[in-house]
Each structure stands twice: as structure tokens, then as C-alpha cells.
Design an enzyme around this catalytic site. Structure first.
Site, short mmCIF file in Angstrom:
data_model
loop_
_atom_site.label_atom_id
_atom_site.label_comp_id
_atom_site.label_asym_id
_atom_site.label_seq_id
_atom_site.Cartn_x
_atom_site.Cartn_y
_atom_site.Cartn_z
N CYS A 199 -13.30 -26.87 13.23
CA CYS A 199 -12.12 -26.37 12.54
C CYS A 199 -11.00 -27.41 12.50
O CYS A 199 -10.75 -28.10 13.49
CB CYS A 199 -11.60 -25.11 13.23
N CYS A 259 -6.69 -25.84 16.50
CA CYS A 259 -7.90 -26.54 16.96
C CYS A 259 -7.71 -28.05 17.02
O CYS A 259 -8.38 -28.75 17.78
CB CYS A 259 -9.08 -26.20 16.04
N HIS A 314 -5.32 -19.85 13.89
CA HIS A 314 -6.74 -20.21 13.71
C HIS A 314 -7.50 -19.16 12.89
O HIS A 314 -8.20 -19.48 11.93
CB HIS A 314 -7.45 -20.38 15.06
N ASP A 331 0.86 -1.16 0.00
CA ASP A 331 0.00 0.00 0.00
C ASP A 331 0.91 1.22 0.00
O ASP A 331 2.07 1.15 0.42
CB ASP A 331 -0.92 0.00 1.23
N ASP A 359 -8.05 -6.96 1.84
CA ASP A 359 -7.03 -7.04 2.89
C ASP A 359 -7.65 -6.51 4.17
O ASP A 359 -8.48 -5.58 4.12
CB ASP A 359 -5.80 -6.19 2.55
#
Ligand SMILES: CNc1nc2cc3c(=O)[nH]c(N)nc3c(CCO)c2[nH]1
Ligand SMILES: [Zn+2]
Length: 370
Positions: free
Chosen positions: A304, A309, A335, A93, A266
Site C-alpha cells: 500500500c 503505510c 488506510h 440519505d 456507500d
């Protein structure tokens, strides 16, 4: 053409599309979520972990890397890919958003933006030409033009002035950008005013950039207002160029953005809330550091299959976070990145089966927002 999108399939009932984005550092599928690596690292993750959780294209920031360690140092290191050991595509950016969010610490003139470093208070001037020098030294595959992101709310006169300056600065960026293995994307502004959005789009489309950021959103406006801007703007954009909705977003905004024809996103949200001990789960957000999870030996998200997890309990991760053990926020970050990338995979599957609207229904049913 260093960066090109090939649309593979348009979803039958929405503006969503499945695509392939080819870049000098490989091809990625779209719609795509870019993990944010502001200071040349996705916080707490090794590049292997970013890839393992599904990250393929990451974002870094011109403003931050210019201030520290400096773009000359990164150039000497062989560029950003080598410096941070990430060999997939990178987008930088331009700092347009960062310097504007500095608030009173900055002054905008036609020449550029004078600002004080958030690190040591030193004074700097970003002009379109300077920003192009920095981004070309960093060597990302996609470089965003230097723009002026109007705040929300702002009056129409302000939005017009910011849009007009953004167009003039885009011309100045294009004039000096000459790195052949890097694509320069223009950024469409115009606040929440659809007539201004149309004007900004027309002026920037005339410059024939290989791709376009949709800026000036996710700056505090109501989500419905953002969706309305997209409903009006995206039909004006060429189908054969990538559309990148900057700074978005939460799971619901990702689904709504894809439905409206966005290809790239993003957002710092997944990694930022992870460091605060909050994770996305199929049943909504869960703040694993809360006392209620002290003796909860289930995984953070029972649906998950991520590394965290599969191997650790809420009780253990809460313990780590309470004890300020770095592994705790590494596990919540793994996660959350996996969760968002899995969401993008599910969205792509839904586009393939022309059932994206049904998928939205199914996902939002369990995922209570908030
Ligand atoms: C979190 N919301 C957000 N809105 C944005 C809006 C802009 C924008 O208008 N211009 C530029 N250059 N960057 C932006 C960024 C940083 C990238 O995530 C934004 N981020
Ligand atoms: Zn998980």
C-alpha cells in the site's frame, strides 16, 4: 438537470459500466464508493484527508443532522457544503433506514414515522414532506426519497406493504421537492422477492427520477440473495440513470455489485472497522491492535502507498490504539479509505480493459473474506 450520468464504456463480458456523474458541485467518475459522513464529518478525517484518500462524493444523514445540530442551523450556515467545508458533491440519505433501524422506538403510519430521538428520547414525526424540507435545507446535490426499508427476513405481505408505502411516499416527496439545484432519487424496495422488486421498479421508474437507490439490501440477507436480486432488477433499470446500491459494501460486494451494473455505493464498514483497529490489506483483514503485531515493524499493508503505510509500522499503530491515542484510528481510517478507493480505481481500469472477471479472480484469491 442537476445530476446526470454519462455512460462512457460498457464492459464486454458483464453489466459493468464506466461513467461520469455530473452534479452542481462537480463531476465524478463511476463506479464510485461514497465515504459515509453521517454527522457532517467522515469520522476522524479532515475534508482534505477524505479527498487525499480518493473520496469525491460523500454521504450525510438527514435523520442525524435534523436531530443535531438541526437543519435550520445548517441552512443558516449556508448549507452542508459550507458548514463542513466539503466542496465536492454530497448525497443525503432520507432517514428511511435510520428510523427503521430504531426498532421499537418508532411507529409507522401512512402519514409517516413517529420516533424517539436516540439522543434525548424526544418524540418526532418524519413525513415525506418534512424530510424534503430537511434535505432541501441541508442542500446536498442528491437527496434520497423517504422510503420504508423492509427488514430481512420478512414475509411477503410485509414487503408488499413496505413497497406500496414507499411508492406513495415517493409521490409525496416528488410533489413538494422544488429545489432546482438538487436531484431527488427514488428508492426501489421489494425485499428479496424478484416479482416485488419488478413492481417497485416499474412504479418508481414511471415517476422518472434522475437516479435510483436500490434499498432494502445489505440488511442481513445472504450475499448470494443480494446478488440474485441485482441480477433480476438491474436489467429492468434504464441505462442512462445512476444505480445506487445503498449500504454496500465490503470489497467482494463492491466488485460483485459493479459486475451487475451498479454505479454508486456507500458503506460505513471501512471507517467503522478502522476505529476498531482492523484494516483491509491485499491479504485480507488484519487487526493491528492484536498482540502479534507488538514488535512487527512492517507497514500494515506492504503493497500500500497510503500515508499511513508509507510512514508508520504496525507496532507503532498498535501502540497508539492500545494507548487510546486518536492518531491510531486516524491512520487506520486513512488506510482503509485509501484501500477501498484504490480498489475502485482498479475496478475502473479492469472495465476499461474488459477484464473485470479476471480482476475479480485475482483480487479474491488473496483477499480471504471474513
Ligand atoms: C448497511 N446496509 C444498508 N442497507 C440500507 C438500505 C437502505 C434503504 O433501503 N433505504 C435508505 N433510505 N437507506 C438505506 C441504507 C442507508 C444508506 O447506507 C442502508 N444501509
Ligand atoms: Zn495503507
Amino acid at each position: 438537470m442537476p445530476v446526470k450520468i454519462t455512460v462512457e464504456k460498457e464492459e464486454k463480458y458483464t453489466r459493468a459500466r464506466l461513467g461520469k456523474l455530473s452534479t452542481p458541485h462537480g463531476e465524478v467518475e463511476t463506479p464510485i464508493f461514497m465515504p459515509v459522513g453521517t454527522q457532517a464529518t467522515v469520522k476522524t478525517m479532515t475534508p482534505e484527508e477524505v479527498h487525499q484518500t480518493g473520496g469525491r462524493l460523500i454521504l450525510s444523514n438527514t435523520y442525524h443532522l435534523y436531530l443535531r445540530p438541526g437543519h435550520d442551523l445548517v441552512r443558516e450556515a449556508g448549507g452542508l457544503h459550507k458548514f463542513m467545508n466539503w466542496h465536492g458533491p454530497i448525497l443525503t440519505d432520507s432517514g428511511g433506514f435510520q428510523v427503521f433501524s430504531l426498532g421499537p422506538l418508532r411507529t409507522i403510519t401512512e402519514e409517516g414515522v413517529t420516533f424517539r430521538s436516540h439522543i434525548d428520547g424526544s418524540k418526532h414525526l418524519f413525513t415525506p414532506e418534512k424530510v424534503m424540507e430537511i434535505e432541501q435545507a441541508l442542500g446536498a446535490d442528491i437527496a434520497m426519497a423517504f422510503d420504508e426499508c423492509a427488514p430481512y427476513p420478512c414475509d411477503k405481505e410485509y414487503a408488499i406493504a413496505a413497497l406500496e408505502r414507499t411508492t406513495r411516499w415517493a409521490e409525496r416527496c416528488k410533489k413538494v421537492h422544488n429545489r432546482k439545484d438538487q436531484a431527488l432519487f427514488g428508492i426501489i424496495q421489494g425485499g428479496v422477492f424478484n416479482d416485488l422488486r419488478e413492481r417497485s421498479a416499474k412504479e418508481l421508474l414511471a415517476m422518472d427520477f434522475p437516479g435510483y437507490g436500490i434499498g432494502g439490501l445489505s440488511v442481513g440477507e445472504p450475499k448470494d440473495l443480494m446478488y440474485d436480486v441485482l441480477d433480476h432488477l438491474i436489467p429492468l433499470m434504464p441505462k442512462d440513470k445512476p444505480r445506487y446500491l445503498m449500504g454496500v459494501g465490503s470489497p467482494d460486494c463492491l466488485i460483485e455489485g459493479v459486475i451487475r451494473g451498479v454505479d454508486m455505493f456507500d458503506c460505513v464498514l471501512p471507517t467503522r472497522i478502522a476505529r476498531n483497529g482492523t484494516v483491509f490489506t491485499h491479504k485480507g483483514k488484519l487487526t493491528v491492535r492484536n498482540a502479534e503485531f507488538a514488535r512487527d515493524f512492517r507497514p500494515m499493508d506492504e503493497q500500500c502507498d497510503c500515508y499511513a503505510c508509507q510512514n508508520y509500522s504496525r507496532a507503532y499503530i498498535r501502540h497508539l490504539i492500545k494507548a487510546d491515542e486518536i492518531l491510531g484510528i486516524r491512520l487506520t481510517t486513512i488506510h482503509n479509505l485509501h484501500f477501498i478507493q484504490q480498489l475502485m480505481e482498479n475496478i475502473k481500469d479492469a472495465i476499461r480493459q474488459d477484464r473485470l472477471l479476471q480482476y475479480r479472480q485475482e483480487f479474491l484469491q488473496h483477499f480471504n473474506l471474513g
